[in-house]
Design a protein around this motif. Structure first.
Motif, mmCIF file in Angstrom:
data_model
loop_
_atom_site.group_PDB
_atom_site.id
_atom_site.type_symbol
_atom_site.label_atom_id
_atom_site.label_comp_id
_atom_site.label_asym_id
_atom_site.label_seq_id
_atom_site.Cartn_x
_atom_site.Cartn_y
_atom_site.Cartn_z
ATOM 1 N N SER A 312 0.834 -1.207 0.000
ATOM 2 C CA SER A 312 0.000 0.000 0.000
ATOM 3 C C SER A 312 0.871 1.260 0.000
ATOM 4 C CB SER A 312 -0.918 -0.003 1.217
ATOM 5 O OG SER A 312 -0.172 0.035 2.402
ATOM 6 N N ALA A 316 0.708 4.080 -2.797
ATOM 7 C CA ALA A 316 0.448 5.473 -2.438
ATOM 8 C C ALA A 316 1.447 6.379 -3.127
ATOM 9 C CB ALA A 316 0.534 5.637 -0.923
ATOM 10 N N GLY A 319 0.940 6.461 -6.838
ATOM 11 C CA GLY A 319 -0.303 7.158 -7.138
ATOM 12 C C GLY A 319 -0.130 8.668 -7.176
ATOM 13 N N ILE A 320 0.848 9.182 -6.425
ATOM 14 C CA ILE A 320 1.094 10.627 -6.443
ATOM 15 C C ILE A 320 1.975 11.007 -7.617
ATOM 16 C CG2 ILE A 320 2.112 12.529 -5.115
ATOM 17 C CD1 ILE A 320 1.454 11.062 -2.661
ATOM 18 N N ARG B 54 -7.818 1.218 -12.380
ATOM 19 C CA ARG B 54 -6.356 1.241 -12.333
ATOM 20 C C ARG B 54 -5.734 1.374 -13.722
ATOM 21 N NH1 ARG B 54 -4.305 -0.904 -7.341
ATOM 22 N NH2 ARG B 54 -2.460 -1.560 -8.466
ATOM 23 N N MET B 59 -1.818 2.270 -13.110
ATOM 24 C CA MET B 59 -1.314 1.606 -11.920
ATOM 25 C C MET B 59 -1.116 0.115 -12.178
ATOM 26 S SD MET B 59 -0.468 3.433 -9.390
ATOM 27 C CE MET B 59 -0.623 2.679 -7.789
ATOM 28 N N GLY B 94 -4.679 11.684 -9.941
ATOM 29 C CA GLY B 94 -4.396 11.225 -8.580
ATOM 30 C C GLY B 94 -5.223 10.014 -8.216
ATOM 31 N N MET B 95 -4.837 9.379 -7.101
ATOM 32 C CA MET B 95 -5.575 8.170 -6.724
ATOM 33 C C MET B 95 -5.723 8.080 -5.214
ATOM 34 S SD MET B 95 -5.147 4.386 -8.257
ATOM 35 C CE MET B 95 -6.428 3.180 -8.002
ATOM 36 N N PHE B 97 -6.945 5.212 -2.304
ATOM 37 C CA PHE B 97 -7.077 3.757 -2.282
ATOM 38 C C PHE B 97 -8.132 3.297 -1.279
ATOM 39 C CE2 PHE B 97 -3.021 4.848 -3.956
ATOM 40 C CZ PHE B 97 -2.836 3.962 -4.996
ATOM 41 N N ASN B 101 -3.839 4.782 3.298
ATOM 42 C CA ASN B 101 -2.434 4.390 3.340
ATOM 43 C C ASN B 101 -1.520 5.609 3.459
ATOM 44 O OD1 ASN B 101 -3.000 5.320 0.822
ATOM 45 N ND2 ASN B 101 -2.019 3.681 -0.294
ATOM 46 N N PRO B 102 -1.669 6.374 4.551
ATOM 47 C CA PRO B 102 -0.729 7.495 4.707
ATOM 48 C C PRO B 102 0.692 6.963 4.859
ATOM 49 C CG PRO B 102 -1.943 7.129 6.739
ATOM 50 C CD PRO B 102 -2.552 6.223 5.710
ATOM 51 N N ARG B 167 -3.536 14.540 0.292
ATOM 52 C CA ARG B 167 -2.257 14.235 -0.340
ATOM 53 C C ARG B 167 -2.427 14.174 -1.862
ATOM 54 N NH1 ARG B 167 0.117 8.594 1.438
ATOM 55 N NH2 ARG B 167 -1.611 7.901 0.145
#
Lengths: 429, 258
Positions: A312, A316, A319-320, B54, B59, B94-95, B97, B101-102, B167
């Motif tokens: 994950s 993440a 994804g950015i 995705r 992704m 951007g995505m 999830f 998930n920081p 984010r």
């Protein structure tokens, strides 16, 4: 549904008791195993320390030494070279003769001189170099006793044995007791052990040469194995395509981890010394050989640590719009560092205790000088311990154990550094 | 199917197919994502809606053995063009999830990470401004302004998910993809996220995958129904939920299967 025929869980007392008993037994097995392991470690540490601590002090004899100008400055010059190269051992012998005038025969005198170390003159030299004004006077100076006297002082030589079965004669014991009674005997901290290289004379043998050898070897190993191992693991885990070739590489890395260490020594001998002509007995070569040996361990541990980073986090970052390199260097690698450090500790601890591959590249030589650079000839702690364990003198027994103590201390401080790094990077999720 | 005029659509998918190894997961999907609207992808588990999502920011590239066919465009540009830089694409799309998930970093660093790697702020002040603006847009500023230096992982699940949205919007993407963003959250946190999605619609194009049909009905303007790797039906949300054309859509939204 027919209610009567429905199977119910067996809730009887006996079943519950049996389950509790099984759990108690299982816990007991675990506690027993842990207890046994701690006990064995305790016995090992106790036996090493109880045998080794006596190497950290030594017997010294005080003698009234006449600092004869005729011996120290025979041609009247008192420059540093003349002062340093004078025959101080002779002065020590003169002092012994003066102390025991009744000893006249050649054989007895030889025995008498054997009370002190043949390095005893060094203490006198230091006194004179520190204050050349002393020349011409008579000074009471503490000099190093011979290893046999040292053993006698520490009680390792049994006085009640028949004379023929001990290394010191009755006369020598008599002289020793006279000196003792006159207050001319003491035990003091043995600085030589921590500041000198190896020697054939136990009382002059030190661990520093081997310690420096080990430090240089480990430095070369860390500098080679850690970056190479971590980079290989990152490439294989994060970037390499999953195909036949990478699969074969992976299998072979795992196999390499199981190769006996002496084989790496042979490789070092054949390739590093034979083909590339690198110096013999050098920590540089030793470090390279041990780095080869440690690489698979570090690669395997690093790959496991990288795998353990949750996907994950990678998603993440991707994804950015982080690039693959940014994902690895900003997120995956910091999170994998604790695991990588654990692998590095395991690999380096094994390398530190390794002697077999180093024998093959000549690091088993008798080397008196303390190495100052990775290309200087050197030996390492485990090899030094082996060399001392193999020596016949009684006094080397304590040196052997003390060497193990130094090795353990080195190991613990190396691990402490790795644990510090691991803590620094450990993050709570 | 009721086509949307091409000028309004932000993204187009044409004959999109996806294979995982030898297994085909998507069959010839044609779908348009209209600009500044929320498009909901619904359907039973394993229907390919997440797979399609995705594909929209590539992704799937990260997954071994995944092959994408067909054509997907963003503002008319083919995003699977080999010359296109996938990193820049993901900065534009951007995505968010399924599971919050920081990064295991501070709240501030979580939001600042994107702007930092894309060189969006020249000074600390500019970066502070971006972080503040993003957290405000994500409705999180009031709750965290006193503790920006504390780890993002210490927040509650709903706050973490809003942090992830902050984010994502910190890099000012044009499209935001959301993969079941509320599935790990309680109803109150879910309500907040849904409110937020409605606000974000003003500035962003949003595609959301959801298992909750109520959620799709509440937040989206367009809905697409997927079944067994095929796009069965798509159109205005109201039309899909009130008068679906296909009986499988009818069956799913009335709860007969799925």
């Amino acid at each position: 549904m027919d209610h009567a025929r429905l199977k119910r869980p067996d809730l009887s007392e006996a079943r519950i008791r049996g389950r509790y008993a099984a759990e108690r037994r299982f816990r007991f097995y675990g506690q027993f195993a842990v207890g046994l392991a701690i006990a064995m470690l305790g016995v090992l540490l106790f036996s090493v320390c109880s045998k080794g601590y006596s190497a950290f002090y030594r017997a010294e004899i005080a003698l009234d030494i006449m600092l004869d100008p005729a011996v120290i400055t025979p041609d009247g010059k008192s420059d540093a070279d003349t002062l340093a190269s004078a025959d101080y051992q002779g002065l020590v012998k003169e002092a012994l003769k003066a102390q025991f005038p009744e000893v006249t025969s050649r054989g007895d005198r030889k025995n008498l001189f054997n009370l002190v170390s043949n390095g005893a003159g060094n203490s006198v030299r230091q006194a004179v170099l520190a204050d050349p004004g002393l020349i011409g006077s008579t000074q009471r100076i503490w000099v190093v006793a011979a290893d046999d006297m040292d053993m006698l002082a520490k009680g390792f030589i049994k006085r009640d044995l028949p004379e023929s079965e001990r290394v010191v004669s009755d006369t020598q014991i008599g002289w020793y007791d006279k000196l003792d009674a006159a207050g001319q005997l003491r035990t003091a901290f043995n600085a030589v052990f921590l500041s000198a290289g190896d020697s054939r004379e136990p009382e002059q043998a030190g661990i520093l040469g081997a310690l420096m050898g080990s430090i240089f070897t480990m430095l070369v190993t860390v500098l080679l194995a850690l970056p190479l191992g971590v980079m290989s693991a990152i490439y294989l885990e994060e970037f390499a395509p999953k195909n036949r070739v990478t699969e074969i590489i992976e299998v072979n890395i795992n196999n390499l981890a199981a190769v006996p260490s002496i084989v790496f020594g042979l490789l070092g001998l054949a390739v590093l010394l034979g083909v590339f002509g690198l110096p013999r007995s050098a920590p540089l070569v030793g470090g390279m050989v041990l780095a080869l040996m440690t690489l698979p361990t570090i690669i395997i541990a690093t790959r496991a640590a990288l795998k353990a980073v949750p996907p994950s986090i990678r998603e993440a970052a991707y994804g950015i719009g982080a690039s693959p390199l940014q994902v690895v260097s900003h997120h995956v690698l910091p999170l994998a560092t604790p695991g990588i450090m654990t692998g590095a500790i395991i690999g380096l601890a094994r390398a530190l205790g390794e002697s077999a591959p180093l024998l093959m590249i000549g690091m088993v030589a008798f080397i008196v000088d303390v190495p100052h650079w990775p290309t200087d000839p050197a030996t390492v702690l485990p090899v030094q311990i082996y060399l001392w364990a193999d020596s016949p003198e009684r006094a080397f027994i304590e040196k052997t154990s003390a060497g193990i103590m130094v090795l353990l201390a080195f190991l613990i401080s190396m691990n402490a550094i790795a644990i510090f790094v691991r803590r620094k990077f450990e993050r709570r999720w | 199917m009721n086509a949307i005029s091409p000028t309004l659509a932000k993204m187009h998918g044409r004959k999109v197919t996806v294979h995982y190894g030898s297994k085909q997961a998507l069959f010839d999907v044609d779908l348009d994502v209209p600009e500044r609207m929320v498009t909901a992808l619904i359907g039973p588990s394993g229907c390919g809606k997440s797979t399609f999502l995705r594909c929209l920011n590539r992704m799937n590239d990260v997954i071994d053995g995944c092959k994408v066919g067909g054509e997907i465009t963003l503002d008319g540009q083919d995003i699977y063009d080999p010359k296109l830089d996938v990193v820049m694409l993901r900065a534009r799309i951007g995505m968010v999830f399924q599971k919050p998930n920081p990064f295991p970093k501070s709240i501030y660093d979580n939001v600042a990470y994107g702007p930092r790697i894309h060189g969006m702020a020249g000074t600390k002040g500019e970066l502070d401004e971006i972080v503040r603006g993003s957290l405000e847009k994500a409705g999180l500023w009031k709750e965290v302004k006193e503790r920006l230096d504390q780890p993002g992982t210490g927040l509650s699940g709903g706050q973490q998910q809003r942090l992830c949205i902050a984010r994502a919007i910190a890099v000012s993407p044009e499209v935001i993809l959301m993969d079941e963003p509320c599935s790990a959250l309680d109803p109150i946190a879910t309500a907040k996220i849904e409110e937020l999605i409605d606000e974000l619609r003003e500035n962003f194009t949003i595609v959301i995958v959801t298992h909750s049909m109520q959620q799709a009905a509440r937040v989206s303007q367009k809905t697409a129904f997927f079944h067994l790797g095929q796009l069965i039906e798509w159109g205005d949300t109201e039309q899909i939920f009130t008068s679906p054309k296909d009986e499988r859509t009818q069956g799913y939204i009335t709860g007969r299967f799925g």
